[in-house]
Structure formats: structure tokens, C-alpha cells
Scaffold this motif. Structure first.
Motif, mmCIF file in Angstrom:
data_model
loop_
_atom_site.group_PDB
_atom_site.id
_atom_site.type_symbol
_atom_site.label_atom_id
_atom_site.label_comp_id
_atom_site.label_asym_id
_atom_site.label_seq_id
_atom_site.Cartn_x
_atom_site.Cartn_y
_atom_site.Cartn_z
ATOM 1 N N LYS A 69 0.862 -1.175 0.000
ATOM 2 C CA LYS A 69 0.000 0.000 0.000
ATOM 3 C C LYS A 69 0.905 1.234 0.000
ATOM 4 C CE LYS A 69 -3.826 -2.242 2.427
ATOM 5 N NZ LYS A 69 -4.684 -2.246 3.643
ATOM 6 N N PRO A 70 0.756 2.115 -1.007
ATOM 7 C CA PRO A 70 1.722 3.201 -1.223
ATOM 8 C C PRO A 70 2.012 4.060 -0.001
ATOM 9 C CG PRO A 70 0.236 3.058 -3.080
ATOM 10 C CD PRO A 70 -0.287 2.113 -2.041
ATOM 11 N N VAL A 71 0.979 4.637 0.613
ATOM 12 C CA VAL A 71 1.199 5.577 1.712
ATOM 13 C C VAL A 71 1.716 4.860 2.950
ATOM 14 C CG1 VAL A 71 0.120 7.259 3.234
ATOM 15 C CG2 VAL A 71 -0.553 7.150 0.824
ATOM 16 N N GLU A 72 1.019 3.805 3.328
ATOM 17 C CA GLU A 72 1.371 3.082 4.553
ATOM 18 C C GLU A 72 2.791 2.515 4.491
ATOM 19 O OE1 GLU A 72 -0.091 -0.972 6.857
ATOM 20 O OE2 GLU A 72 -1.524 0.154 5.625
ATOM 21 N N ASN A 73 3.129 1.851 3.403
ATOM 22 C CA ASN A 73 4.432 1.185 3.321
ATOM 23 C C ASN A 73 5.574 2.147 3.003
ATOM 24 O OD1 ASN A 73 4.084 -1.945 3.542
ATOM 25 N ND2 ASN A 73 2.326 -1.238 2.379
ATOM 26 N N SER A 81 13.782 2.607 -2.466
ATOM 27 C CA SER A 81 14.542 3.061 -3.639
ATOM 28 C C SER A 81 13.886 4.244 -4.336
ATOM 29 C CB SER A 81 14.725 1.905 -4.625
ATOM 30 O OG SER A 81 13.481 1.327 -4.981
ATOM 31 N N MET A 82 12.555 4.342 -4.272
ATOM 32 C CA MET A 82 11.874 5.489 -4.883
ATOM 33 C C MET A 82 12.214 6.776 -4.137
ATOM 34 S SD MET A 82 8.090 3.919 -5.596
ATOM 35 C CE MET A 82 7.851 2.389 -6.506
ATOM 36 N N ALA A 83 12.089 6.741 -2.816
ATOM 37 C CA ALA A 83 12.346 7.932 -2.004
ATOM 38 C C ALA A 83 13.800 8.382 -2.134
ATOM 39 C CB ALA A 83 12.001 7.654 -0.542
ATOM 40 N N ILE A 98 13.357 7.527 -13.029
ATOM 41 C CA ILE A 98 12.585 6.527 -13.764
ATOM 42 C C ILE A 98 12.361 5.313 -12.869
ATOM 43 C CG2 ILE A 98 12.486 5.074 -15.828
ATOM 44 C CD1 ILE A 98 15.094 7.790 -15.715
ATOM 45 N N SER A 99 11.119 4.824 -12.820
ATOM 46 C CA SER A 99 10.806 3.632 -12.039
ATOM 47 C C SER A 99 9.714 2.824 -12.732
ATOM 48 C CB SER A 99 10.318 4.015 -10.637
ATOM 49 O OG SER A 99 9.917 2.861 -9.911
ATOM 50 N N ALA A 100 9.850 1.502 -12.672
ATOM 51 C CA ALA A 100 8.797 0.613 -13.166
ATOM 52 C C ALA A 100 8.057 -0.010 -11.990
ATOM 53 C CB ALA A 100 9.396 -0.472 -14.064
ATOM 54 N N GLY A 101 8.096 0.671 -10.869
ATOM 55 C CA GLY A 101 7.486 0.152 -9.652
ATOM 56 C C GLY A 101 6.042 0.575 -9.465
ATOM 57 N N GLY A 104 1.334 4.079 -7.471
ATOM 58 C CA GLY A 104 0.918 4.846 -6.296
ATOM 59 C C GLY A 104 2.100 5.223 -5.416
ATOM 60 N N GLY A 105 3.057 4.309 -5.314
ATOM 61 C CA GLY A 105 4.250 4.588 -4.531
ATOM 62 C C GLY A 105 5.085 5.701 -5.136
ATOM 63 N N VAL A 106 5.234 5.673 -6.469
ATOM 64 C CA VAL A 106 5.981 6.735 -7.152
ATOM 65 C C VAL A 106 5.278 8.069 -6.939
ATOM 66 C CG1 VAL A 106 6.794 7.616 -9.373
ATOM 67 C CG2 VAL A 106 6.905 5.168 -8.900
ATOM 68 N N MET A 107 3.956 8.090 -7.109
ATOM 69 C CA MET A 107 3.213 9.339 -6.987
ATOM 70 C C MET A 107 3.281 9.888 -5.563
ATOM 71 S SD MET A 107 -0.612 10.202 -8.251
ATOM 72 C CE MET A 107 -1.405 11.775 -7.944
ATOM 73 N N PHE A 108 3.092 9.026 -4.565
ATOM 74 C CA PHE A 108 3.127 9.489 -3.174
ATOM 75 C C PHE A 108 4.497 10.056 -2.829
ATOM 76 C CE2 PHE A 108 4.274 8.569 1.259
ATOM 77 C CZ PHE A 108 3.348 9.358 1.912
#
Length: 340
Positions: A69-73, A81-83, A98-101, A104-108
Motif C-alpha cells: 500500500k503506497p502511503v502506509e508502506n 529506492s523510490m524515495a 525513472i521507475s517501473a514500480g 501509487g508509490g511513485v506518486m506518493f
């Protein structure tokens, strides 16, 4: 320039990302920062024999998986790695991420670390659809399931800038995706947005259906993320059905095999045009930084395409154009209240 690649994004991470980073570093002659868990990446990068590639590892011990879950995790895994990769953009160590992940995680993480462009209320995931005679910019394709009319107008402004910079189209034609071309067609969101776009100063041509989109009669198409995501996935599915059926039928008899051999260059061109791996990644427009999201199923070829899209966008000065042009155009746009 320096590109930042999330090494832990794709379903098959990190192998596609490592191969793409090596190939593109050599192709561009630029450094690529590969962000992820060094314990996993170091031996794999060494085994890939990078040679003269300029690939530098940046350690990020946490991984945001597709099912997280993007926000929670993202909060539980602050060194994901995104952050870490997006912070490299914020500090100026990289010019595009660039991410293929997890989308929602990228956007958050992008919203939290980089923030929005001034005047933009919602970022939009943007795709280049193959159409007759070229490509069409379509947004949103999945970042915002629920939208207000002013969001769609902001998407239209950003999409116009993107079309001008990437497709080199002056005054791109903007269409509003609907179930009919007439002004009165569509749900309430479409009806309310129609009048705002009429007064926007953009080259707005009105409502469009899928036939106008794929017929090449429009350069930018705006829609809410729920509808756009269905459009994208339906289009990809139909394209795969066509290519799979052609392959099966062409191999069915001796005569069709001969005909297929003669027509192989034409079929190859069609397959290339319809292949999502040729596009690679979609920009998340509206973020105050160049952020690109690839498909989770991306292989090394798709990741190479994603890095090329990001590289071209940096070269074209896309972020500066968005910062300047979007703010200027949004300042003159009507609000839902003034257009009523």
C-alpha cells in the motif's frame, strides 16, 4: 546530465534495470545512478560486465513492492529506492527519475519529496498513444480516478506543453474524451469541463471519441484517470489480440507463410508501433521534477526505452517549459464559477 533509475521497480528487478542502465550509459555517454539494495545489486552489476559504462550504485535498503500500500508502506520503509532516488533529483544530483514500480508509490513519494508545479492540483500520468500519422498525448491514464473539471483543464495545459516539446507540434489540438462528439454528450464532468476548455485559450477542438484519437485528428486528449486507464489497457489488449492473431493465421498454411514472408517488413512495422515496450515509460506531469513511470512487466528493452524518453525530455528542457508555460497559461484560465 545524470539519470536516476529505480533498480527495484520492475517485476523482474533488478536484472532489466541493470542491463538498461549499462546499455544507456554507453549510448548516452552519461552517468546513470542505479538506486537499490547494494547487497543485491553489487554482484549482479559485476556479473553483467559493465565495461566502460558509467553506472553508479546508490544504496537504498528498503523496497516498495507492487502489492505494498503506497502511503502506509512508504512511511514504514522510508529508505525505499523510490524515495532515495527522488531525493537525488531534489538535491540536483540527477535530472530525471525513472521507475517501473508501484505507480501509487511513485506518486506518493514524488508529491512528498518534490511537490507539485505551481497552480497544479493533481499530477497526471501521461502516455503517447500510437495513432494514424504519429502519436497522441493522452492524460490522465491512471493517477486520478476521480477528477473535477479544473483538473482536466490543467491536464490539457500540461499535455499541450508536452506535445509541443516532445512531438514538436505548434498549437496542439486538444480534445476531451467523451461518448460523442456533440457538445451536450458525456457525463456531468465532461459537460462542465467542455465549457472551461472552450474559454481556456488552448487549441480546443471539442469532444472526441476513440475514432478521432486513433485517426490522428487530435494531438492531446484529456480524461479522468479511471477512464484513461481503461482506455490504455483496452488498447493494449486489442493490439496484442491483433498481433497474436496475425502471427497464428500467417503460420496456418503454406500459402499464408509465403505471404507473411513477403509482408514481413510491413508486419514488423505494425508490431513495433503497437508494442508498449517501444514507449517505455509515462511522465508524471504536474510534479516539480521529471518523473517517469514504466510498466511493472518491463523487460530490459522497455527499460532502455524508458531511459531514452527521460533523456530526450531533459534535453528538450521539458521541466523548465512546464514551470514557465503552465503557470502563465493557468493564470488566465477561467474557474468553474466564472464560466458558469
Amino acid at each position: 546530465m545524470t539519470l536516476v533509475l529505480d533498480a527495484m521497480g520492475s517485476d523482474q528487478y533488478p536484472d532489466p534495470e541493470i542491463r538498461a542502465a549499462i546499455d544507456c550509459s554507453i549510448e548516452f555517454g552519461e552517468e546513470i545512478l542505479l538506486v537499490g539494495n547494494e547487497e543485491i545489486l553489487k554482484p549482479k552489476l559485476a556479473a553483467a560486465h559493465p565495461g566502460n559504462a558509467r553506472v553508479r550504485l546508490v544504496h537504498a535498503p528498503d523496497i516498495l513492492e507492487m502489492w505494498d500500500k503506497p502511503v502506509e508502506n512508504a512511511k514504514k520503509k522510508p529508505l525505499n529506492s523510490m524515495a532515495v532516488g527522488l531525493n537525488l533529483l531534489k538535491t540536483g544530483e540527477g535530472q530525471a527519475f525513472i521507475s517501473a514500480g508501484n505507480t501509487g508509490g511513485v506518486m506518493f513519494n514524488a508529491l512528498r519529496i518534490l511537490g507539485r508545479l505551481p497552480g497544479i492540483q493533481r499530477p497526471a500520468l501521461t502516455a503517447l498513444f500510437p495513432v494514424k500519422g504519429g502519436h497522441c498525448v493522452v492524460l490522465d491514464i491512471g493517477a486520478n480516478a476521480d477528477c473535477r473539471p479544473e483538473f482536466l483543464v490543467q491536464f490539457a495545459v500540461m499535455g499541450s506543453v508536452y506535445a509541443e516539446k516532445t512531438l514538436k507540434i505548434s498549437a496542439p489540438r486538444v480534445g476531451l474524451l467523451s461518448n460523442g462528439e456533440e457538445a451536450g454528450k458525456g457525463n456531468q464532468l465532461i459537460k462542465d469541463t467542455y465549457h472551461l476548455l472552450e474559454a481556456s485559450g488552448l487549441n480546443y477542438i471539442g469532444n472526441v471519441e476513440a475514432k478521432e484519437l486513433f485517426g490522428g485528428q487530435v494531438d492531446v486528449v484529456v480524461t479522468d484517470g479511471f477512464t484513461g486507464n481503461i482506455l490504455l489497457k483496452s488498447s493494449e489488449s486489442v493490439a496484442k489480440l491483433i498481433t497474436d492473431t496475425l502471427k497464428t493465421e500467417l503460420m496456418s498454411t503454406f500459402q499464408t507463410k509465403i505471404g507473411g514472408l513477403l509482408a514481413k517488413p510491413a508486419f514488423g512495422a505494425i508490431k513495433k508501433m503497437l508494442d508498449p515496450a517501444e514507449t517505455g515509460a509515462a511522465p508524471l506531469l504536474g510534479i516539480d521534477g521529471l518523473v517517469f513511470v514504466g510498466h511493472g512487466r518491463s523487460d530490459a528493452r522497455a527499460m532502455v526505452s524508458a531511459l531514452r524518453v527521460a533523456h530526450r525530455s531533459v534535453e528538450a528542457g521539458l521541466l523548465d517549459s512546464l514551470r514557465n508555460t503552465v503557470q502563465e497559461k493557468l493564470a488566465n484560465l477561467p474557474t468553474p464559477e466564472t464560466s458558469a
